[in-house]
Design a protein around this motif. Structure first.
Motif, PDB file in Angstrom:
ATOM      1  N   UNK A  51       3.782 -10.486  -2.223  1.00  0.00           N
ATOM      2  CA  UNK A  51       4.027 -11.614  -3.123  1.00  0.00           C
ATOM      3  C   UNK A  51       2.972 -12.711  -2.962  1.00  0.00           C
ATOM      4  N   UNK A  52       2.684 -13.073  -1.728  1.00  0.00           N
ATOM      5  CA  UNK A  52       1.727 -14.148  -1.457  1.00  0.00           C
ATOM      6  C   UNK A  52       0.685 -13.645  -0.467  1.00  0.00           C
ATOM      7  N   UNK A  53      -0.335 -12.949  -0.956  1.00  0.00           N
ATOM      8  CA  UNK A  53      -1.331 -12.382  -0.034  1.00  0.00           C
ATOM      9  C   UNK A  53      -2.181 -13.474   0.611  1.00  0.00           C
ATOM     10  N   UNK A  54      -2.450 -13.275   1.886  1.00  0.00           N
ATOM     11  CA  UNK A  54      -3.342 -14.194   2.594  1.00  0.00           C
ATOM     12  C   UNK A  54      -4.770 -13.706   2.405  1.00  0.00           C
ATOM     13  N   UNK A  55      -5.650 -14.586   2.057  1.00  0.00           N
ATOM     14  CA  UNK A  55      -7.046 -14.226   1.822  1.00  0.00           C
ATOM     15  C   UNK A  55      -7.660 -13.634   3.091  1.00  0.00           C
ATOM     16  N   UNK A  56      -8.284 -12.464   2.920  1.00  0.00           N
ATOM     17  CA  UNK A  56      -8.944 -11.801   4.032  1.00  0.00           C
ATOM     18  C   UNK A  56      -8.066 -10.843   4.808  1.00  0.00           C
ATOM     19  N   UNK A  57      -6.777 -10.746   4.486  1.00  0.00           N
ATOM     20  CA  UNK A  57      -5.861  -9.844   5.194  1.00  0.00           C
ATOM     21  C   UNK A  57      -5.691  -8.547   4.413  1.00  0.00           C
ATOM     22  N   UNK A  58      -5.855  -7.429   5.114  1.00  0.00           N
ATOM     23  CA  UNK A  58      -5.716  -6.125   4.483  1.00  0.00           C
ATOM     24  C   UNK A  58      -4.265  -5.658   4.583  1.00  0.00           C
ATOM     25  N   UNK A  59      -3.681  -5.270   3.454  1.00  0.00           N
ATOM     26  CA  UNK A  59      -2.293  -4.812   3.405  1.00  0.00           C
ATOM     27  C   UNK A  59      -2.267  -3.322   3.028  1.00  0.00           C
ATOM     28  N   UNK A  60      -1.557  -2.537   3.811  1.00  0.00           N
ATOM     29  CA  UNK A  60      -1.340  -1.134   3.484  1.00  0.00           C
ATOM     30  C   UNK A  60      -0.062  -1.030   2.652  1.00  0.00           C
ATOM     31  N   UNK A  61      -0.178  -0.401   1.496  1.00  0.00           N
ATOM     32  CA  UNK A  61       0.927  -0.331   0.540  1.00  0.00           C
ATOM     33  C   UNK A  61       1.566   1.052   0.608  1.00  0.00           C
ATOM     34  N   UNK A  62       2.882   1.094   0.756  1.00  0.00           N
ATOM     35  CA  UNK A  62       3.629   2.361   0.744  1.00  0.00           C
ATOM     36  C   UNK A  62       4.160   2.602  -0.670  1.00  0.00           C
ATOM     37  N   UNK A  63       3.665   3.657  -1.307  1.00  0.00           N
ATOM     38  CA  UNK A  63       4.097   4.002  -2.660  1.00  0.00           C
ATOM     39  C   UNK A  63       5.406   4.778  -2.621  1.00  0.00           C
ATOM     40  N   UNK A  64       6.086   4.940  -3.765  1.00  0.00           N
ATOM     41  CA  UNK A  64       7.315   5.742  -3.813  1.00  0.00           C
ATOM     42  C   UNK A  64       7.083   7.182  -3.349  1.00  0.00           C
ATOM     43  N   UNK A  65       8.181   7.881  -3.039  1.00  0.00           N
ATOM     44  CA  UNK A  65       8.105   9.209  -2.441  1.00  0.00           C
ATOM     45  C   UNK A  65       7.409  10.233  -3.323  1.00  0.00           C
ATOM     46  N   UNK A  66       7.452  10.051  -4.640  1.00  0.00           N
ATOM     47  CA  UNK A  66       6.785  11.017  -5.513  1.00  0.00           C
ATOM     48  C   UNK A  66       5.264  10.886  -5.477  1.00  0.00           C
ATOM     49  N   UNK A  67       4.744   9.885  -4.780  1.00  0.00           N
ATOM     50  CA  UNK A  67       3.307   9.749  -4.567  1.00  0.00           C
ATOM     51  C   UNK A  67       2.953  10.016  -3.099  1.00  0.00           C
ATOM     52  N   UNK A  68       3.709  10.897  -2.490  1.00  0.00           N
ATOM     53  CA  UNK A  68       3.485  11.226  -1.084  1.00  0.00           C
ATOM     54  C   UNK A  68       2.073  11.772  -0.874  1.00  0.00           C
ATOM     55  N   UNK A  69       1.386  11.266   0.135  1.00  0.00           N
ATOM     56  CA  UNK A  69       0.014  11.691   0.416  1.00  0.00           C
ATOM     57  C   UNK A  69      -1.029  10.747  -0.142  1.00  0.00           C
ATOM     58  N   UNK A  70      -0.639   9.837  -1.035  1.00  0.00           N
ATOM     59  CA  UNK A  70      -1.568   8.863  -1.608  1.00  0.00           C
ATOM     60  C   UNK A  70      -1.548   7.606  -0.738  1.00  0.00           C
ATOM     61  N   UNK A  71      -2.720   7.146  -0.335  1.00  0.00           N
ATOM     62  CA  UNK A  71      -2.841   5.953   0.510  1.00  0.00           C
ATOM     63  C   UNK A  71      -3.474   4.816  -0.294  1.00  0.00           C
ATOM     64  N   UNK A  72      -2.861   3.655  -0.208  1.00  0.00           N
ATOM     65  CA  UNK A  72      -3.330   2.484  -0.963  1.00  0.00           C
ATOM     66  C   UNK A  72      -3.383   1.284  -0.031  1.00  0.00           C
ATOM     67  N   UNK A  73      -4.447   0.520  -0.132  1.00  0.00           N
ATOM     68  CA  UNK A  73      -4.561  -0.744   0.609  1.00  0.00           C
ATOM     69  C   UNK A  73      -5.041  -1.831  -0.341  1.00  0.00           C
ATOM     70  N   UNK A  74      -4.695  -3.068   0.010  1.00  0.00           N
ATOM     71  CA  UNK A  74      -4.928  -4.181  -0.906  1.00  0.00           C
ATOM     72  C   UNK A  74      -5.415  -5.387  -0.098  1.00  0.00           C
ATOM     73  N   UNK A  75      -6.456  -6.061  -0.630  1.00  0.00           N
ATOM     74  CA  UNK A  75      -6.991  -7.246   0.048  1.00  0.00           C
ATOM     75  C   UNK A  75      -7.479  -8.248  -0.989  1.00  0.00           C
ATOM     76  N   UNK A  76      -7.285  -9.516  -0.675  1.00  0.00           N
ATOM     77  CA  UNK A  76      -7.821 -10.600  -1.515  1.00  0.00           C
ATOM     78  C   UNK A  76      -8.956 -11.271  -0.746  1.00  0.00           C
ATOM     79  N   UNK A  77     -10.093 -11.412  -1.423  1.00  0.00           N
ATOM     80  CA  UNK A  77     -11.281 -11.975  -0.784  1.00  0.00           C
ATOM     81  C   UNK A  77     -11.873 -13.086  -1.639  1.00  0.00           C
TER      82      UNK A  77
END
Length: 304
Positions: A51-77
């Protein structure tokens, strides 16, 4: 079979061929469409998850089970931080002297490792993936920012070094003697660009965002070659037989049409003449005059 039935059959056959062509065309473009929908889903899911990302912090996102095996990360810079230091992640090494266009103060970067769903969303005809598809997209994070096309996506402008793309695993299998190629899928999912693999680390150089992987030419097994030859023979036999049948059907159709026109002409001509009565003799229908038009007249009235 009447000529109308033949026309009906040929009409339905044409519809079948047309439907097959449309289906194959849609199938070719379906993966590109699915990849765009997938990217949009990942972006929205990541933003809702943080909801409120901190600038410079990397977040690993867990997708729903039907996307098993897909890895997503999110960062604001901050764009200034990217310009001065770049960004080094597991999958991408983004160099210094890089800036977003159009310029925004902050950017949201989403990194993806599509993993075992790579072949579901992406395809390179006549090539096989030997590495999972990885990708990243950049979005403007300034308040109320929206690009000219109504989206938040921005592009990168490189000043010096290219972006280095790393892959978590490479599986050559039986393709260890073939030449590997880097492949990039554009942001619309349909554009495909090839480039050389950088040895010895098996990395790729990129100059913009998108999805990336390593492919090799597809090598069919030896048994498949014989099957292909047999398949070609059967294909030509089917095409030849289909053409011959179509020629026969066309001939029958033309014959029926000419015969029908001839009968219609005869009917029209008969309608112009004086109508005759119809009588049946056995199982045959024949015309018959109801009266004798000219009465017999003797040459003279003398009777001996």
């Amino acid at each position: 079979m009447g000529y109308k039935n033949i026309i009906t059959v040929m009409f339905y056959l044409s519809l079948v061929f047309l439907f097959s062509f449309i289906s194959s065309s849609l199938a070719m473009g379906s993966r590109a469409y699915d990849s765009i929908v997938f990217d949009e889903f990942v972006r929205e899911y990541a933003e809702k998850a943080v909801k409120r990302p901190r600038t410079g912090t990397l977040y690993n996102i867990s997708l729903p089970s039907n996307y098993s095996g897909v890895e997503v990360s999110y960062i604001r810079l901050k764009s200034g931080s990217l310009w001065n230091r770049g960004r080094n992640s597991t999958l991408f090494m983004i160099p210094k002297r890089i800036s977003p266009e159009p310029y925004v103060n902050r950017v949201d970067m989403i990194f993806q490792n599509v993993g075992n769903l790579s072949s579901f969303y992406f395809d390179v005809p006549n090539y096989t993936f030997v590495a999972p598809v990885v990708g990243f997209h950049v979005y403007g994070a300034d308040a109320n920012y929206s690009g000219l096309d109504g989206s938040r996506m921005v592009t990168f402008r490189l000043r010096e070094d290219p972006i280095v793309v790393r892959f978590p695993s490479i599986s050559l299998g039986e393709n260890d003697n073939v030449t590997m190629k880097c492949v990039r899928f554009g942001t619309d999912g349909s554009e495909v660009e090839f480039s050389s693999v950088t040895a010895p680390n098996y990395t790729c150089n990129a100059y913009d965002q998108g999805h990336f992987s390593i492919v090799v030419p597809s090598l069919p097994p030896p048994s498949m070659k014989k099957r292909k030859k047999r398949g070609k023979v059967w294909l030509w036999l089917i095409i030849g037989g289909g053409g011959f049948i179509s020629l026969i059907l066309s001939g029958i159709l033309v014959f029926k049409m000419l015969k029908t026109r001839k009968i219609e002409t005869m009917v029209k001509e008969s309608e112009k003449s004086e109508a005759l009565d119809i009588i049946w003799i056995g199982k045959s229908k024949m015309p018959s005059a109801s009266i004798i038009r000219t009465q017999p007249v003797l040459e003279n009235d003398y009777f001996p």
